[in-house]
Design a protein around this motif. Structure first.
Motif, short mmCIF file in Angstrom:
data_model
loop_
_atom_site.label_atom_id
_atom_site.label_comp_id
_atom_site.label_asym_id
_atom_site.label_seq_id
_atom_site.Cartn_x
_atom_site.Cartn_y
_atom_site.Cartn_z
N ALA A 66 0.93 -1.19 -0.15
CA ALA A 66 0.11 -0.24 -0.08
C ALA A 66 0.96 1.34 0.01
N HIS A 67 1.87 1.29 0.84
CA HIS A 67 2.67 2.62 1.05
C HIS A 67 3.78 2.73 -0.18
N THR A 68 4.17 1.69 -0.66
CA THR A 68 4.79 1.69 -1.93
C THR A 68 4.26 2.52 -3.20
N SER A 69 3.03 1.95 -3.29
CA SER A 69 2.27 2.54 -4.39
C SER A 69 1.62 4.11 -4.12
N GLN A 70 1.52 4.21 -2.78
CA GLN A 70 1.14 5.54 -2.33
C GLN A 70 2.33 6.53 -2.39
N ALA A 71 3.76 6.02 -2.26
CA ALA A 71 4.93 6.92 -2.33
C ALA A 71 4.87 7.35 -3.64
N MET A 72 4.64 6.14 -4.70
CA MET A 72 5.02 6.76 -6.02
C MET A 72 4.06 7.36 -6.59
N ARG A 73 2.87 7.38 -6.19
CA ARG A 73 1.85 8.53 -6.34
C ARG A 73 2.12 9.88 -5.99
N LYS A 74 2.95 10.03 -4.64
CA LYS A 74 3.34 11.09 -4.09
C LYS A 74 4.74 11.74 -5.00
N GLY A 75 4.99 10.89 -6.01
CA GLY A 75 6.31 11.25 -6.51
C GLY A 75 7.53 10.74 -6.23
N ALA A 76 7.43 9.74 -5.20
CA ALA A 76 8.73 8.87 -4.94
C ALA A 76 9.35 8.22 -6.03
N SER A 77 10.88 8.34 -6.15
CA SER A 77 11.43 7.36 -7.39
C SER A 77 11.68 6.02 -6.93
N LYS A 78 11.88 5.25 -7.65
CA LYS A 78 12.25 3.78 -7.26
C LYS A 78 13.58 3.66 -6.32
N GLU A 79 14.49 4.45 -6.67
CA GLU A 79 15.72 5.00 -5.92
C GLU A 79 15.46 5.34 -4.48
N GLU A 80 14.68 6.23 -4.28
CA GLU A 80 14.28 6.79 -3.14
C GLU A 80 13.57 5.65 -2.11
N ILE A 81 12.71 4.95 -2.64
CA ILE A 81 11.91 3.80 -2.15
C ILE A 81 13.01 2.75 -1.81
N MET A 82 14.18 2.26 -2.44
CA MET A 82 14.93 1.45 -1.91
C MET A 82 15.70 1.80 -0.90
N GLU A 83 16.24 3.21 -1.19
CA GLU A 83 17.10 3.88 -0.12
C GLU A 83 16.39 3.78 1.37
N ALA A 84 15.12 4.18 1.47
CA ALA A 84 14.28 4.08 2.54
C ALA A 84 14.30 2.34 3.06
N ILE A 85 14.36 1.67 2.05
CA ILE A 85 14.14 0.18 2.45
C ILE A 85 15.75 0.05 3.18
N TRP A 86 16.72 0.44 2.35
CA TRP A 86 18.19 -0.08 3.33
C TRP A 86 18.22 0.82 4.49
N VAL A 87 17.69 1.74 4.72
CA VAL A 87 17.74 2.83 6.02
C VAL A 87 17.01 1.70 7.28
N ALA A 88 15.71 1.38 6.59
CA ALA A 88 15.03 0.26 7.57
C ALA A 88 15.89 -0.97 7.80
N SER A 89 16.62 -1.60 6.85
CA SER A 89 17.45 -2.73 7.26
C SER A 89 18.56 -2.48 8.13
N GLU A 90 19.29 -1.09 7.91
CA GLU A 90 20.48 -0.74 8.78
C GLU A 90 19.82 -0.76 10.24
N MET A 91 18.59 -0.14 10.64
CA MET A 91 18.02 0.18 11.84
C MET A 91 17.63 -1.27 12.43
#
Length: 111
Positions: A66-91
């Motif tokens: 749900a939030h991946t599709s919403q983020a893309m609708r709000k203008g997030a790039s695939k790179e921004e989404i992957m970077e957010a996932i990597w931040v989550a992974s590190e945390m």
């Protein structure tokens, strides 16, 4: 294991049945969600990127979708989404390592 049995497809029928079982609660939750994801000090795209990261840490497949599709609708790039996932992974990894202090403390007590 067949993932469709573990995580069933969300359908309008299932959503309506869930809502009917606790209509006051779902209404309150929906209003809360709408309020939280409105632009404020953080813009809507940033809030969706945070939600993607949290969805990965909490391991909620429905939230991730749900939030991946919403983020893309709000203008997030695939790179921004992957970077957010990597931040989550590190945390998540950092938290596991940080909690090793509890195990270390317990091991020290056993000496």
């Amino acid at each position: 294991m067949d993932q469709t049995s573990l995580f069933p497809k969300t359908t309008r029928t299932l959503l309506d049945k869930k809502a009917a079982l606790a209509s006051d609660n779902i209404e309150a939750w929906r209003n809360f969600s709408i309020t939280i994801f409105k632009a404020g000090a953080l813009d809507e795209k940033t809030k969706q990127l945070i939600a993607i990261a949290v969805g990965h840490v909490t391991q909620c497949p429905y939230c991730i979708r749900a939030h991946t599709s919403q983020a893309m609708r709000k203008g997030a790039s695939k790179e921004e989404i992957m970077e957010a996932i990597w931040v989550a992974s590190e945390m998540r990894a950092g938290a596991a390592y940080a909690h090793a202090t509890i195990a270390m403390d317990e091991m020290e007590k056993q000496e």
